[in-house]
Design a protein around this motif. Structure first.
Motif, PDB file in Angstrom:
ATOM      1  N   LEU A 182       0.551  -1.382  -0.408  1.00 17.06           N
ATOM      2  CA  LEU A 182      -0.051  -0.255   0.004  1.00 17.06           C
ATOM      3  C   LEU A 182       0.718   1.073   0.249  1.00 17.06           C
ATOM      4  O   LEU A 182       0.584   2.495  -0.978  1.00 17.06           O
ATOM      5  N   MET A 183       2.230   1.149   0.913  1.00 13.69           N
ATOM      6  CA  MET A 183       2.774   2.295   1.296  1.00 13.69           C
ATOM      7  C   MET A 183       3.586   2.823  -0.463  1.00 13.69           C
ATOM      8  O   MET A 183       3.738   4.062  -0.758  1.00 13.69           O
ATOM      9  N   ALA A 184       3.943   1.536  -1.430  1.00 13.10           N
ATOM     10  CA  ALA A 184       4.065   2.019  -2.385  1.00 13.10           C
ATOM     11  C   ALA A 184       3.705   2.001  -3.471  1.00 13.10           C
ATOM     12  O   ALA A 184       3.827   2.894  -4.276  1.00 13.10           O
ATOM     13  N   ARG A 185       2.766   1.742  -3.367  1.00 11.28           N
ATOM     14  CA  ARG A 185       1.863   2.714  -4.220  1.00 11.28           C
ATOM     15  C   ARG A 185       1.328   3.955  -3.733  1.00 11.28           C
ATOM     16  O   ARG A 185       1.183   4.517  -5.162  1.00 11.28           O
ATOM     17  N   LEU A 245      11.702   3.123   8.103  1.00 10.81           N
ATOM     18  CA  LEU A 245      12.546   3.498   8.916  1.00 10.81           C
ATOM     19  C   LEU A 245      12.781   3.636  10.635  1.00 10.81           C
ATOM     20  O   LEU A 245      13.890   3.506  10.868  1.00 10.81           O
ATOM     21  N   GLY A 246      11.028   2.483  10.997  1.00 12.22           N
ATOM     22  CA  GLY A 246      11.503   2.752  12.480  1.00 12.22           C
ATOM     23  C   GLY A 246      10.185   2.831  12.779  1.00 12.22           C
ATOM     24  O   GLY A 246       9.520   3.189  12.050  1.00 12.22           O
ATOM     25  N   ILE A 247       9.544   2.745  14.149  1.00 10.04           N
ATOM     26  CA  ILE A 247       8.534   2.307  14.839  1.00 10.04           C
ATOM     27  C   ILE A 247       8.671   3.377  16.429  1.00 10.04           C
ATOM     28  O   ILE A 247       9.016   3.254  16.609  1.00 10.04           O
ATOM     29  N   HIS A 248       7.330   2.833  16.221  1.00 10.79           N
ATOM     30  CA  HIS A 248       6.195   3.777  17.436  1.00 10.79           C
ATOM     31  C   HIS A 248       5.318   3.005  18.132  1.00 10.79           C
ATOM     32  O   HIS A 248       4.320   2.483  16.764  1.00 10.79           O
ATOM     33  N   GLY A 307       8.235   4.403  -0.398  1.00 14.20           N
ATOM     34  CA  GLY A 307       9.055   2.778   0.019  1.00 14.20           C
ATOM     35  C   GLY A 307       9.921   2.603   1.414  1.00 14.20           C
ATOM     36  O   GLY A 307       9.925   2.058   1.312  1.00 14.20           O
ATOM     37  N   THR A 308       9.381   3.813   1.744  1.00 14.59           N
ATOM     38  CA  THR A 308      10.382   3.903   2.958  1.00 14.59           C
ATOM     39  C   THR A 308       9.375   4.842   4.028  1.00 14.59           C
ATOM     40  O   THR A 308       9.106   5.865   3.408  1.00 14.59           O
TER      41      THR A 308
END
Length: 387
Positions: free
Chosen positions: A168-171, A201-204, A175-176
């Protein structure tokens, strides 16, 4: 916009809303609970949602609540749909006007929905302070929830959902990205970070489950209390999870057929899991909780949403490790709180660990201002960490 992503408008028919009001008016209710009506605080809820509270909320839902306001709110944020692995996925997407904005994926859990985040999206995308980080915010509806499709086969657990979120994010051209979640959203965020570190890249997260069999040796008094509270929750307060993990279809009939049954099933959790003493409405909007419940009702997703437990209950891979930078917040009245030494066994680059003084399982609704600042600070630490 990519051709496989299209704009979407959520519109309930007038007939559906009239049917809801008619069902509420015709509801058959049980007698009152057999605990003292003047019992203080949580004791009043010892057998579940008190009758008087439910009657008052049902009356408001039928006579005063306005679903159209929530539809308009979703439209202002921006709604879209796309199909991934044969399943239609609904999501909110609010692009920031800031050139330095970072893509941010927010994932809800159960018994929540995208309604958990509608009050924080704008401030995350276009902060009032120029020095605050800005984000392109994406808020998908989990498979089987809201305006996403209801899976017709097994397989849509947390691992497959995480892979779908990367697609979904790529669409959307991301990409990051960074990611946040609590409850099932926290579980999925952990899978995202562990399985797809090239994209995340990282998470919360407010969910930081350690590994099975962790020892209590060396824990502080507070950490031991957290561990005991979490164990107590799963031993004595998790019948809902066992029901949905083992027989989601059975409870699903009641959740899809009875709006009062659906309301009680969900309201019970908003009350028990929040940082309140006598009512969830001490900190959360009555309308926003009804937005959440009405979304389940109109989309007939009581059963399909429950199936996430059947797909993924206790399914987080013990071998999964998270090596991307992680910011973790443990709200004091959340239902699962894991000591940092336990969390560190899985999340191996914790760059920020926060234990607020207030808040429960639904911080974006309970303490939205604090939630936004905490999320910003956590993700700032994540983005500043060496790659």
């Amino acid at each position: 916009m990519p051709s496989d992503v299209h704009a979407y408008e959520a519109r309930a028919t007038d007939a559906d809303l009239a049917d809801l009001r008619a069902r509420l008016a015709a509801a058959r209710l049980p007698e009152a609970e057999t605990v003292p009506h003047d019992a203080p605080g949580a004791r009043r809820w010892a057998q579940g949602v008190p009758l008087a509270d439910l009657v008052a909320l049902v009356h408001y839902w039928r006579t005063g609540y306005d679903w159209r306001k929530f539809e308009a709110r979703l439209d202002r944020i921006g709604q879209f749909r796309t199909t991934i692995d044969g399943l239609g996925i609904h999501f909110l997407h609010r692009r920031s006007p800031r050139a330095d904005a970072t893509p941010l994926l927010l994932t809800h859990g159960w018994p929540g929905s995208i309604a958990e985040f509608v009050d924080v999206v704008d401030e995350l995308a276009e902060p009032e302070r120029a020095d605050a980080p800005a984000f392109h915010v994406v808020v998908p509806s989990l498979p089987g929830f809201g305006y996403s499709d209801r899976p017709a086969t097994t397989g849509w657990g947390t691992e497959k959902t995480a892979a779908a979120w990367v697609e979904l994010m790529a669409r959307l051209g991301y990409g990051t990205f960074v990611a946040h979640g609590g409850d099932w959203g926290g579980n999925i965020t952990t899978v995202l970070a562990g399985r797809f570190p090239a994209h995340v890249l990282g998470i919360h997260t407010t969910f930081a489950e350690g590994l099975p069999g962790a020892a209590t040796d060396g824990l502080t008094e507070t950490e031991r209390r957290w561990a005991e509270e979490t164990r107590h929750f799963w031993r004595h307060r998790a019948a809902y999870a066992k029901q949905q993990a083992t027989r989601p279809q059975t409870i699903g009939y009641a959740l899809v057929d009875s709006p009062v049954g659906l309301l009680a099933w969900i309201l019970d959790k908003f009350a028990e899991w929040s940082d309140t003493e006598d009512s969830p409405f001490e900190t959360m909007s009555r309308d926003r909780i009804l937005d959440n419940v009405t979304l389940y009702w109109l989309t007939r997703t009581g059963a399909s949403a429950a199936r996430i437990y059947h797909e993924s209950h206790n399914a987080l891979d013990p071998a999964l490790r998270v090596d991307v930078p992680s910011a973790i917040t443990m709200y004091p009245r959340d239902i699962e709180k894991y000591p940092r030494p336990w969390a560190q066994e899985r999340y191996r680059r914790i760059v920020r660990w926060n234990t607020p003084e207030a808040g429960g399982h639904f911080p974006s609704l309970e303490v939205p201002g604090y939630f936004v600042e905490d999320l910003r600070e956590g993700l700032a630490a994540v983005l500043a960490a060496p790659r």
